[in-house]
Design a protein around this motif. Structure first.
Motif, short mmCIF file in Angstrom:
data_model
loop_
_atom_site.label_atom_id
_atom_site.label_comp_id
_atom_site.label_asym_id
_atom_site.label_seq_id
_atom_site.Cartn_x
_atom_site.Cartn_y
_atom_site.Cartn_z
N ALA A 36 0.83 -1.20 0.00
CA ALA A 36 0.00 0.00 0.00
C ALA A 36 0.86 1.25 0.00
O ALA A 36 1.97 1.26 0.54
N ASN A 37 0.33 2.31 -0.63
CA ASN A 37 0.98 3.62 -0.64
C ASN A 37 2.38 3.60 -1.26
O ASN A 37 3.28 4.29 -0.81
N ASP A 38 2.53 2.76 -2.30
CA ASP A 38 3.81 2.74 -3.00
C ASP A 38 3.69 3.37 -4.39
O ASP A 38 4.61 3.27 -5.22
N GLY A 39 2.53 4.01 -4.65
CA GLY A 39 2.35 4.69 -5.92
C GLY A 39 1.84 3.82 -7.04
O GLY A 39 1.64 4.29 -8.16
N GLU A 40 1.61 2.54 -6.77
CA GLU A 40 1.06 1.61 -7.75
C GLU A 40 -0.17 0.95 -7.17
O GLU A 40 -0.24 0.69 -5.97
N CYS A 41 -1.13 0.66 -8.00
CA CYS A 41 -2.34 -0.04 -7.56
C CYS A 41 -2.08 -1.54 -7.57
O CYS A 41 -1.83 -2.12 -8.62
N ASP A 42 -2.14 -2.15 -6.38
CA ASP A 42 -1.84 -3.59 -6.26
C ASP A 42 -3.09 -4.45 -6.18
O ASP A 42 -2.98 -5.68 -6.00
N ASP A 43 -4.25 -3.86 -6.27
CA ASP A 43 -5.51 -4.60 -6.21
C ASP A 43 -5.77 -5.23 -7.58
O ASP A 43 -5.91 -4.51 -8.58
N PRO A 44 -5.84 -6.58 -7.67
CA PRO A 44 -5.98 -7.23 -8.98
C PRO A 44 -7.34 -7.03 -9.64
O PRO A 44 -7.54 -7.51 -10.76
N ARG A 45 -8.26 -6.33 -8.97
CA ARG A 45 -9.53 -6.01 -9.64
C ARG A 45 -9.35 -4.92 -10.68
O ARG A 45 -10.25 -4.65 -11.48
#
Length: 465
Positions: free
Chosen positions: A57-66
């Motif tokens: 979280a909060n690393d500048g990338e969206c990690d949610d696979p949806r």
């Protein structure tokens, strides 16, 4: 070594509900299915982004696979569904990610499992019917804060009610089976380890093929409770099976190794001139593990040869040639050692150390929190809200030997008999194994008799003689 005899029979469940699905298609997907489900749309206000509990979280990338798009991370795992809210909300607002369309992933059916397909088990958990789901197969706001493998399928009423209410869902254990990351030195980026890349080793561990992974390079519900460096690459079948099932993850080749494995013939164990020599515990601070004494002195380096050599050969200690004593307190001290505040539950106003009893203790005391919640326990003891269990009082062992003639210890048919720990679940104390199984009741006679007479265990209050 004692371990939980369990493998988590996890069911891989999709928790994603794609956007843009037409009403008839949605109805078809829900046919014959019950339990919680959520429909999302491509309107940001209608999307449940979740929280920021992902490791990424909060690393500048969206990690949610949806989500997918240029704003998404290169590698996505189901464990991060609804767990990277800030990043994904920002990327969605910026137009760099969109919700994955239905059918674009292998999991076309993306609603929660039908409730009638779940084996909730029974209510035999100590924490059953307390309004919280204690089964670690479930996750969500309806779950208890602390979850134990021993409660798998043992809190049916609570978990079924929470599942029906939509406050818990089945944890997706297999989705992240191979998602453990290892740092690539050349780039500093994280890449997932695959089974083919892992050197599982052989099955030469004493605990090989017992249904649990004993290699300390792995962690998860499929791992043994106690892990020794001596078992690195020595439990291949169990660890590969657990890894493929998603019940353990690989933490890297250096993980779990606090000391270098050295051939026993290369170790100078020294002599037996220590005051504590030949007491069936290794008092040399170069060694650590379940076979080592809880208090060590630098003066005993190289002076407890018999005990340490036996423990090393048995795999209950590992060797660190640079090891030093953890404490300078005398083993004969009558002062109680409260430990430190290294528990994740330290300073929360409850005593989490299992050496204590009383109204001020947490309802679930874990072995890992022993000597790790000093401030809370000391303050609550001073306030009269907790007491030290008798067998952990330093003065208790000093009163040995104790008469054991009234106790029926049974036989030595336990798989863990003669390992210098009492495995009979009727007993508790520093001489008892971490994990106790009902099947070992009255089946570890010699270990338990020795420990009882030495003042290292007592009968539990709810067990008679």
């Amino acid at each position: 070594m004692q371990t939980y005899k369990r493998l988590l029979g996890a069911t891989t469940l999709g928790l994603i509900l794609a956007a843009g699905l037409a009403a008839p298609a949605f109805a078809q997907k829900l046919d014959n299915k019950t339990g919680p489900s959520t429909l999302t749309t491509n309107a940001a206000g209608d999307i449940d982004f979740g929280d920021d509990s992902s490791e990424w979280a909060n690393d500048g990338e969206c990690d949610d696979p949806r989500f997918s798009g240029t704003g998404s991370a290169a590698e996505l795992v189901d464990a991060d569904i609804r767990k990277d809210a800030t990043d994904c909300r920002a990327a969605f607002a910026a137009g760099t990610v969109t919700l994955v369309e239905a059918g674009s992933t292998p999991a076309d059916i993306t609603i929660a499992s039908p409730i009638d397909a779940i084996d909730f088990g029974d209510d035999s958990s100590e924490w059953a019917n307390d309004g919280e789901c204690d089964d670690p197969r479930f996750k969500g706001e309806g779950s208890a804060e602390e979850l134990l493998d021993a409660d798998i399928r043992k809190d049916a009423t609570d978990c079924k009610a929470a599942y029906e209410a939509g406050t818990v869902s089945l944890a997706d254990d297999n989705s992240n089976a191979n998602a453990t990351t290892t740092d690539t030195p050349a780039t500093g980026t994280d890449t997932p380890a695959t089974a083919a890349e892992i050197d599982f080793g052989d099955d030469s561990s004493e605990w090989a093929n017992d249904g649990e992974c004993d290699d300390p390079r792995f962690s998860g519900t499929g791992s043994a409770v106690e892990l020794l460096d001596a078992d690195i690459r020595k439990d291949a079948t169990d660890c590969k099976t657990a890894y493929d099932a998603g019940t353990v993850t690989f933490n890297g080749d250096t993980a779990g190794s606090s000391a270098t494995k050295v051939d026993i013939s290369e170790i100078d164990f020294g002599d037996d001139t220590s005051e504590w020599a030949k007491d069936e515990e290794c008092d040399d601070p170069r060694f650590s593990g379940t076979g080592a004494a809880s208090e060590m002195l630098d003066d005993d380096i190289g002076h407890d040869a018999t005990d340490c050599k036996a423990a090393y050969a048995a795999g209950t200690v590992s060797f660190d040639p640079d090891g030093t004593a953890a404490t300078s307190a005398s083993p004969a001290s009558t002062e109680f050692d409260y430990g430190s505040d290294t528990s994740k539950w330290a300073n929360d106003g409850e005593c989490d150390d299992p050496r204590f009893v009383g109204e001020g203790t947490n309802k679930k005391q874990l072995y890992e929190d022993q000597m790790a919640d000093a401030t809370d326990c000391k303050a609550l003891e001073a306030a009269g809200k907790v007491q030290i269990r008798q067998v952990y009082q330093p003065s208790y062992a000093a009163g040995a030997p104790y008469d054991s003639s009234e106790i029926e210890f049974g036989d030595n048919t336990s798989s863990y008999a003669n390992d210098d720990q009492c495995d009979d679940p009727r007993f508790e104390g520093p001489g008892a194994a971490i994990t106790l199984l009902d099947s070992d009741l009255e089946h570890d006679a010699d270990d338990c008799k020795t420990a009882f007479e030495a003042g290292l265990i007592v009968l539990r209050e709810d067990d008679g003689i």
